[in-house]
Design a protein around this motif. Structure first.
Motif, PDB file in Angstrom:
ATOM      1  N   ILE A 232      54.308 -75.542  39.616  1.00  0.00           N
ATOM      2  CA  ILE A 232      53.575 -76.189  40.709  1.00  0.00           C
ATOM      3  C   ILE A 232      53.204 -77.598  40.287  1.00  0.00           C
ATOM      4  N   GLU A 233      53.473 -78.570  41.162  1.00  0.00           N
ATOM      5  CA  GLU A 233      53.016 -79.942  40.951  1.00  0.00           C
ATOM      6  C   GLU A 233      52.352 -80.419  42.228  1.00  0.00           C
ATOM      7  N   VAL A 234      51.136 -80.954  42.087  1.00  0.00           N
ATOM      8  CA  VAL A 234      50.352 -81.391  43.247  1.00  0.00           C
ATOM      9  C   VAL A 234      49.590 -82.664  42.891  1.00  0.00           C
ATOM     10  N   PRO A 235      49.128 -83.418  43.894  1.00  0.00           N
ATOM     11  CA  PRO A 235      48.250 -84.564  43.610  1.00  0.00           C
ATOM     12  C   PRO A 235      46.970 -84.093  42.923  1.00  0.00           C
ATOM     13  N   ASP A 236      46.455 -84.921  42.039  1.00  0.00           N
ATOM     14  CA  ASP A 236      45.234 -84.582  41.313  1.00  0.00           C
ATOM     15  C   ASP A 236      44.032 -85.247  41.979  1.00  0.00           C
ATOM     16  N   PRO A 237      43.201 -84.488  42.688  1.00  0.00           N
ATOM     17  CA  PRO A 237      42.049 -85.097  43.373  1.00  0.00           C
ATOM     18  C   PRO A 237      40.992 -85.613  42.418  1.00  0.00           C
ATOM     19  N   PRO A 262      41.566 -78.963  42.779  1.00  0.00           N
ATOM     20  CA  PRO A 262      41.318 -79.316  41.377  1.00  0.00           C
ATOM     21  C   PRO A 262      42.041 -78.347  40.449  1.00  0.00           C
ATOM     22  N   VAL A 263      42.460 -78.842  39.303  1.00  0.00           N
ATOM     23  CA  VAL A 263      43.295 -78.028  38.422  1.00  0.00           C
ATOM     24  C   VAL A 263      42.592 -76.748  37.978  1.00  0.00           C
ATOM     25  N   GLY A 264      41.290 -76.803  37.729  1.00  0.00           N
ATOM     26  CA  GLY A 264      40.577 -75.595  37.318  1.00  0.00           C
ATOM     27  C   GLY A 264      40.608 -74.514  38.382  1.00  0.00           C
ATOM     28  N   ASN A 265      40.500 -74.919  39.651  1.00  0.00           N
ATOM     29  CA  ASN A 265      40.557 -73.955  40.749  1.00  0.00           C
ATOM     30  C   ASN A 265      41.922 -73.268  40.806  1.00  0.00           C
ATOM     31  N   LEU A 266      42.980 -74.060  40.654  1.00  0.00           N
ATOM     32  CA  LEU A 266      44.321 -73.501  40.759  1.00  0.00           C
ATOM     33  C   LEU A 266      44.616 -72.577  39.578  1.00  0.00           C
ATOM     34  N   ARG A 267      44.192 -72.959  38.385  1.00  0.00           N
ATOM     35  CA  ARG A 267      44.392 -72.091  37.213  1.00  0.00           C
ATOM     36  C   ARG A 267      43.707 -70.735  37.433  1.00  0.00           C
ATOM     37  N   TYR A 358      49.183 -83.385  38.692  1.00  0.00           N
ATOM     38  CA  TYR A 358      49.233 -82.472  37.550  1.00  0.00           C
ATOM     39  C   TYR A 358      50.267 -81.392  37.837  1.00  0.00           C
ATOM     40  N   ARG A 359      50.732 -80.768  36.769  1.00  0.00           N
ATOM     41  CA  ARG A 359      51.754 -79.723  36.876  1.00  0.00           C
ATOM     42  C   ARG A 359      51.312 -78.512  36.066  1.00  0.00           C
ATOM     43  N   LEU A 360      51.448 -77.337  36.652  1.00  0.00           N
ATOM     44  CA  LEU A 360      51.195 -76.083  35.960  1.00  0.00           C
ATOM     45  C   LEU A 360      52.481 -75.265  35.880  1.00  0.00           C
ATOM     46  N   VAL A 361      52.692 -74.637  34.737  1.00  0.00           N
ATOM     47  CA  VAL A 361      53.762 -73.660  34.571  1.00  0.00           C
ATOM     48  C   VAL A 361      53.079 -72.328  34.325  1.00  0.00           C
ATOM     49  N   ALA A 362      53.379 -71.334  35.175  1.00  0.00           N
ATOM     50  CA  ALA A 362      52.712 -70.048  35.075  1.00  0.00           C
ATOM     51  C   ALA A 362      53.741 -68.918  35.043  1.00  0.00           C
TER      52      ALA A 362
END
Length: 365
Positions: A232-237, A262-267, A358-362
């Motif tokens: 997932i890659e999204v704009p970083d608010p 926000p990245v913490g929410n998505l994680r 930011y980008r997350l790999v899960a």
């Protein structure tokens, strides 16, 4: 007739941009005659991410790219910091504001932009290598015309790429050979039919367009096999540029972008759904265009309007001349923005806190 002759003949028959605009104008004016109210849902009083009641307006802006009429508000939840469009576009609004952006009048320009970003697409594909070097099947959600999949084959030559989009872009990508299968429709609605068949699902700058991000994440879990990976890659608010540039920060992209997570929410949400986040990246997905784009948006906002089908009539010769002169005068600012973006800010974007994505790999557990 030779192939080149056929192409030249087709080009001669193709309508000019002015002719396209003239043909579209009656339909747009008919839509606008009924007002803008039906393009918006009722305003929310709760956060769509956590349900909290404490909301605060973060941004008010207009459509700075297409210049379609309307004013748009982004609210931020004071409990979880989720930022979202409020009131949100209705189904009619989504159709109206997306029309001629990625397709129709805007298709050629956007297609050329996306087609020219091969290196960025390769870098996105390479972000999976430490975790899954040889995936067999990959579904790219929000694939557009499939340019990412075409470039990703360079990194993953043994992978079969499918694409999904709610426009006809996925079908066009299949016909062009950029994807093996192109699915058109809603990912949450199509996901049950995929039955956990994919090794990888990617969502590159897709989730922010979704009306219900949580459903998209659940659909990804459904489409992935156990042990498969979600990118997932999204704009970083939380980017400092989001605060410093205000409405001139390109990733706000109103009115198309509905949610900023926000990245913490998505994680945390991925963890709750049965994923393990194995990588979080900020420097790598940063796209060094913030100052250039901000300068362009500001110039374009004050210049007389170009010929657009949602305007009642095309601009006269004087207004066209004034627009050209103003944009020409702004060239030094655009050049300065480009140089700062690429050579000064980019190497230290994460340390400065200005990374715009930011980008997350899960991994699906």
């Amino acid at each position: 007739m030779s192939e080149e002759g056929v192409m030249n003949e087709e080009q001669r028959k193709a309508p000019s941009r002015a002719e396209q605009v003239a043909a579209l104008r009656p339909g747009y004016l008919a839509d606008l005659a009924d007002g803008l109210a039906r393009f918006f849902e009722p305003r929310r009083t709760t956060c769509p991410w956590c349900g909290a009641l404490d909301l605060k307006t973060r941004l008010r802006t207009t459509d700075l790219l297409q210049h379609k009429p309307g004013r748009f508000v982004l609210d931020q939840c004071q409990a979880c910091r989720h930022t979202f469009q409020n009131p949100r576009l209705s189904a009619e609004g989504l159709e109206f504001y997306y029309r001629d952006f990625y397709d129709g009048l805007g298709e050629k320009q956007l297609g050329n932009t996306f087609a020219g970003r091969t290196k960025m697409y390769e870098q996105r594909a390479a972000s999976l290598l430490p975790y899954a070097a040889e995936p067999k099947s990959w579904l790219d959600v929000g694939t557009g015309h499939g340019h990412f999949c075409e470039a990703a084959r360079i990194v993953h030559p043994g992978t079969t790429f499918d694409g999904l989009d709610f426009t006809d872009g996925a079908e066009l990508a299949e016909r062009a050979g950029r994807v093996e299968r192109g699915y058109r429709g809603s990912f949450p609605e199509l996901a049950p039919g995929f039955g956990g068949q994919y090794d990888v699902v990617s969502m590159f700058h897709y989730l922010e367009h979704s009306t219900e991000p949580d459903r998209e994440l659940r659909a990804a879990h459904e489409a992935l096999r156990p042990g498969g990976h979600l990118l997932i890659e999204v704009p970083d608010p939380d980017s400092r540029y989001a605060r410093l540039l205000c409405r001139w920060w390109l990733p706000w992209l109103q009115p198309q972008h509905l949610h900023f997570v926000p990245v913490g929410n998505l994680r945390q949400r991925l963890t709750d759904l049965g994923f393990t986040v194995v990588a979080e990246q900020h420097a790598e997905p940063h796209d060094p265009v913030d100052l250039l784009a901000g300068a362009w948006l500001a110039l374009d906002a004050v210049a007389p309007r170009d010929n657009l089908p949602w305007l009642r009539q095309p601009p006269n010769a004087l207004r066209r001349t004034l627009r050209g002169a103003l944009l020409l005068a702004g060239v030094p600012a655009l050049v300065a923005g480009t140089l700062l973006d690429r050579f000064v800010i980019r190497p230290v974007s994460h340390r400065l806190g200005v990374s715009n994505a930011y980008r997350l790999v899960a991994r699906r557990d």
